[in-house]
Design a protein around this motif. Structure first.
Motif: not given
Length: 491
Positions: A77-88
């Motif tokens: 889990a090394l910065q993975f998976p990663r979702l889109d922060p703009l949607l937060l």
């Protein structure tokens, strides 16, 4: 008296960030990273602690340099998976009033026209609390994923970014004049067409024609962060950045970066003091030093040294898999983060790092220093780093989420406030005003973006349009294009 200390929470929309392996710690909540409740809780903690912003690292390249495979990153889990922060951002803005939100977005991956609209949208919805961390992205896996093939060379990525910025300034600063959205019910005019201008950009890398699809937001251009501290990166920062993020292991490297960048800012005709510097920092604090040391020992039992080397390999573009842990890490040219390679080699010749020392150092909080101690000890150290490097604040990494930030807010913030070096209330206004003061919601006249604004003489209100008359050329079509900002590509 020391200057006021500013704090951002440094995070990523993933199960782990800069302390690999700690997602499996029994107190850590990072496995809930994909829920809104996880992030709204952090937003409330950060605003209670009077943080300036949440600062999201982001990207779409997998960590595949180490051993030539992304398997270690997927497994750990090394910065993975990663979702889109703009949607937060909208959800977090709903549960806060003052906290800012700085999102990372790449000039390599994001189409500029759509990105400009999304950022204007967020700036409207947050009432001006949005910032943008500008990155150029060096990972081949990311460029291949979006159909661009191999990543461009280091310096060319900044050439692209300069032109990208010029285009965005045209959209954010030059497409709509102030007051163009008249909202006149009586005359049935929402916006004055004579004061909304089509942008035409025919550059080396981008070709765009159209009006900005958002009316001006409270800040027009979001607060601009930048994290590249190579030589080319510092020139880019001097032209565009309002806040610069530095992650380095020593006072010397950070101090030299601050001084060199401020010199370049002055060469661009900007006030060097107008650029704020934030350095990466991790804090492990207890009510006593003994309690803090016990927390550190507990954390060390859960970190992943292989994960730390995999992260470092990806940052630098240098594969450290299979190397002797007692061998020194020496300078190698790569197309990765040159500032990271230099920061652990030639930038500080008094320190020679072994591969094993790199792993242990980067396993907790990444490339920056780790402070361990009581609130007074942590406050002493923070003030010392400020005074000896010239930075203005810290991007605060975490080990255990959300305990790291709760501990900092409950233990360190009151100590800093007692010393008079931390705010006791937020400034009113936008994110930019909270950093620079009331009345400074927009970029200053000495910034490169100001060159793309419509001259004041063109801002006079027009009479209602005659729907039977042929269309006239807009003001921006009649004029020659504004001169490009220093350091930007001609458009």
């Amino acid at each position: 008296m020391s200057k006021e200390i500013r704090i951002n929470a440094f995070v990523t929309f993933a199960p782990s960030h800069l302390s690999p392996g700690l997602w499996k710690h029994p107190r850590d909540k990072s496995l809930q990273y994909h829920t809104l409740a996880y992030w709204t809780e952090l937003a409330r903690i950060a605003e209670r602690g009077l943080y300036d912003a949440l600062f999201w690292a982001d990207g779409i390249s997998t960590y595949s340099v180490y051993g030539g495979s992304h398997d270690p990153a997927i497994r750990g889990a090394l910065q993975f998976p990663r979702l889109d922060p703009l949607l937060l951002v909208s959800a977090m803005a709903q549960v806060t009033t003052h906290l800012g939100f700085a999102v990372t977005s790449s000039t390599t991956y994001e189409p500029p026209y759509q990105f400009a609209r999304r950022m204007s949208t967020l700036d409207h919805l947050t009432n001006g609390r949005v910032g943008w961390n500008i990155v150029t992205s060096f990972g081949n896996t990311g460029t291949r994923a979006v159909g661009l093939g191999e990543a461009r060379a280091h310096d060319e990525r900044y050439d692209v970014a300069d032109e990208y910025m010029a285009l965005l300034y045209k959209l954010w600063e030059g497409s709509w004049e102030d007051g163009a959205a008249v909202r006149d019910r009586e005359r049935q005019i929402f916006a004055d067409p004579a004061r909304v201008h089509e942008i035409r950009h025919d550059g080396q890398y981008f070709h765009i024609e159209g009006v900005h699809y958002s009316e001006p937001s409270p800040q027009r251009t979001p607060l601009l962060y930048q994290a590249g501290t190579s030589g080319r990166g510092k020139t880019f920062a001097a032209t565009h950045a309002e806040c610069v993020f530095i992650s380095a292991p020593s006072r010397k490297v950070i101090r030299d970066t601050v001084q060199d960048t401020r010199r370049r800012v002055a060469e661009q005709g900007r006030d060097p003091a107008s650029v704020l510097f934030f350095m990466l920092l991790t804090v492990i604090v207890g009510r006593t030093e003994e309690e803090a040391r016990a927390k550190l020992a507990d954390i060390e039992r859960h970190v992943s040294l292989e994960g730390a080397l995999a992260l470092f390999s990806r940052w630098t573009g240098i594969d450290l898999a299979g190397r002797d842990i007692d061998a020194p890490f020496t300078y190698e040219r790569s197309e990765g983060m040159q500032s990271t390679v230099e920061g652990f080699t030639i930038a500080d010749p008094d320190r020679v790092w072994t591969i094993g020392e790199l792993a242990r150092h980067n396993a907790i909080g990444g490339k920056g220093p780790v402070l361990v101690g009581s609130p007074a000890q942590v406050a002493d150290a923070m003030q010392a780093w400020m005074e000896e490097t010239g930075v203005d604040g810290f991007n605060l990494s975490y080990t255990i989420m959300p305990d790291s930030h709760q501990d900092f807010v409950d233990l360190v913030v009151p100590e800093l406030q007692r010393r008079g070096v931390y705010k006791t209330a937020y400034q009113p206004g936008t994110l930019r005003e909270k950093l620079y003061g009331p009345g400074r919601a927009r970029l200053g006249s000495d910034h490169a973006a100001a060159r793309y604004r419509v001259p004041a003489a063109e801002s006079a209100p027009s009479t209602p349009p005659d729907p039977t008359a042929p269309p006239a050329p807009t003001a921006s079509q009649q004029q020659t294009r504004p001169a490009p900002a220093a350091g930007t590509a001609a458009a």
